[in-house]
Design an enzyme around this catalytic site. Structure first.
Site, PDB file in Angstrom:
ATOM      1  CG  HIS A 124      -4.506  -2.526   4.816  1.00 50.30           C
ATOM      2  ND1 HIS A 124      -3.176  -2.642   4.474  1.00 50.30           N
ATOM      3  CD2 HIS A 124      -4.736  -1.214   5.053  1.00 50.30           C
ATOM      4  CE1 HIS A 124      -2.619  -1.437   4.514  1.00 50.30           C
ATOM      5  NE2 HIS A 124      -3.537  -0.556   4.849  1.00 50.30           N
ATOM      6  CD  GLU A 154      -6.628   1.751   4.743  1.00 48.69           C
ATOM      7  OE1 GLU A 154      -5.473   1.776   4.286  1.00 48.69           O
ATOM      8  OE2 GLU A 154      -7.643   1.723   4.029  1.00 48.69           O
ATOM      9  CG  ASP A 210      -3.704   4.812   3.943  1.00 45.95           C
ATOM     10  OD1 ASP A 210      -3.261   4.128   4.880  1.00 45.95           O
ATOM     11  OD2 ASP A 210      -3.521   4.519   2.752  1.00 45.95           O
ATOM     12  CG  PHE A 250       7.475   3.750   2.158  1.00 39.53           C
ATOM     13  CD1 PHE A 250       6.132   3.986   1.953  1.00 39.53           C
ATOM     14  CD2 PHE A 250       8.262   4.780   2.661  1.00 39.53           C
ATOM     15  CE1 PHE A 250       5.568   5.224   2.241  1.00 39.53           C
ATOM     16  CE2 PHE A 250       7.718   6.012   2.956  1.00 39.53           C
ATOM     17  CZ  PHE A 250       6.369   6.238   2.741  1.00 39.53           C
TER      18      PHE A 250
END
Length: 345
Positions: free
Chosen positions: A178, A8, A304, A27
């Site tokens: 996801h 991922e 990730d 974010f």
């Protein structure tokens, strides 16, 4: 070199810089919320790099292979069907070209527009058969515009998506589910997330939203109709393995069983159709629980990157005290088998 296989791991093509910047303030909430003063997403450069710093860090820490995917939300964030279809196709062409520069170290997931099952199936077939992708990546629900012009979410447990799942089974590749950030409508004052932006993203919103979608697919009958379909969920299964006992306890009661669409319960599908990864959830005891709950063959390593660092993930993995055979399976063997990677076990 036999090291870990990470599956991922996000990338961004140059065409995606603009839409990626839209989530920069989500974010990093300390950044300005003023659209006139928008700044690039903090991970843009790392996402666009594949063969430079990323590869050097892989070499330095023992990551043998990465499966790369267009970062979230990708085509799932584009409400216009024609634009979403082109976004996915262009991203796939770009990623395939990048992977071809070093196929012994990188592979790719296909992006697809999920506005309708036909387009999704067609692009999945093209990406797998012509471009050599090893799976399909979808970023939770697809945004579409309703008749009133408002954004609407489409979930893939709906009957209209059966042709997509049929194509996936025919192709024999997994679908990675996801997470994604909420829509603009879900961030307005007075909404669940609009007044609680501190919990956005991996702070908890990602797994709350995506776990619902995965439960919905498991309970829809999709896996009964297409038993060969395989899903992958990151972050130790978005928390679902830790709730399987209670979910099944009620899902199997007569009041639910009499009308539920699926033949089996959630644990059945998590041991036959769903695999999980360690992406961004470097929790040794949590991983051991998942191995016991759904089987070691259903657990895969992941990082990730670049949202978590290669160094942190690899250092954690070195510390994990699993039996040697289990550790090897999670680190690489399960990924090679599930994705049919051209690597030696």
């Amino acid at each position: 070199m036999k090291g870990t296989i990470a599956i991922e791991e996000a990338v961004l093509n140059p065409d995606g810089i603009a839409w990626m910047a839209e989530s920069a303030a989500l974010f990093n909430p300390s950044q300005t919320q003023d659209p006139a003063k928008a700044v690039p997403h903090g991970h843009t450069q790392a996402l666009m790099d594949i063969h430079g710093d990323r590869l050097a860090r892989m070499d330095a820490t023992g990551v043998e292979f990465m499966l790369l995917s267009l970062t979230s939300p990708g085509a799932q964030g584009e409400p216009d069907p024609a634009k979403a279809k082109k976004l996915a196709a262009d991203a796939n062409d770009w990623l395939a070209a990048e992977v071809s520069k070093n196929p012994s170290r990188f592979g790719g997931f296909a992006s697809v527009s999920m506005h309708n099952a036909v387009d999704a199936a067609e692009e999945a077939r093209r990406a797998v058969k012509e471009l050599g992708m090893y799976g399909v990546m979808v970023n939770d629900y697809q945004i579409v515009l309703g008749e009133d012009g408002r954004e609407v979410k489409k979930y893939y447990d709906a009957a209209e998506y059966r042709p997509f799942w049929g194509a996936v089974e025919e192709l024999g590749v997994p679908v990675y589910m996801h997470p994604r950030y909420p829509t603009a409508a879900d961030l307005r004052p007075g909404t669940m997330y609009g007044d609680r932006k501190q919990i956005l993203g991996a702070a908890v919103q990602f797994h709350l939203d995506l776990s619902m979608h995965i439960y919905a697919i498991c309970s829809s009958g999709v896996f009964d109709e297409f038993p060969g379909v395989q899903l992958v969920a990151g972050h130790l299964g978005e928390g679902i393995p830790f709730n399987l006992w209670r979910a099944d306890h009620w899902y199997n009661k007569p009041v639910k069983k009499a009308s539920r669409p699926s033949k089996h319960d959630y644990t059945y599908y998590f041991t036959h159709n769903v695999s999980i990864t360690t992406s961004g959830n470097f929790n040794t005891e949590g991983l051991k629980f998942c191995i016991k709950q759904i089987g070691v063959e259903r657990c895969l390593y992941s990082i990730d990157y670049p949202y978590d660092t290669i160094e942190e993930a690899q250092a954690w993995w070195e510390s994990v005290d699993l039996p040697g055979e289990q550790k090897e399976a999670v680190a690489r063997g399960n990924a090679i088998r599930l994705f049919k990677l051209p690597l030696e076990v």
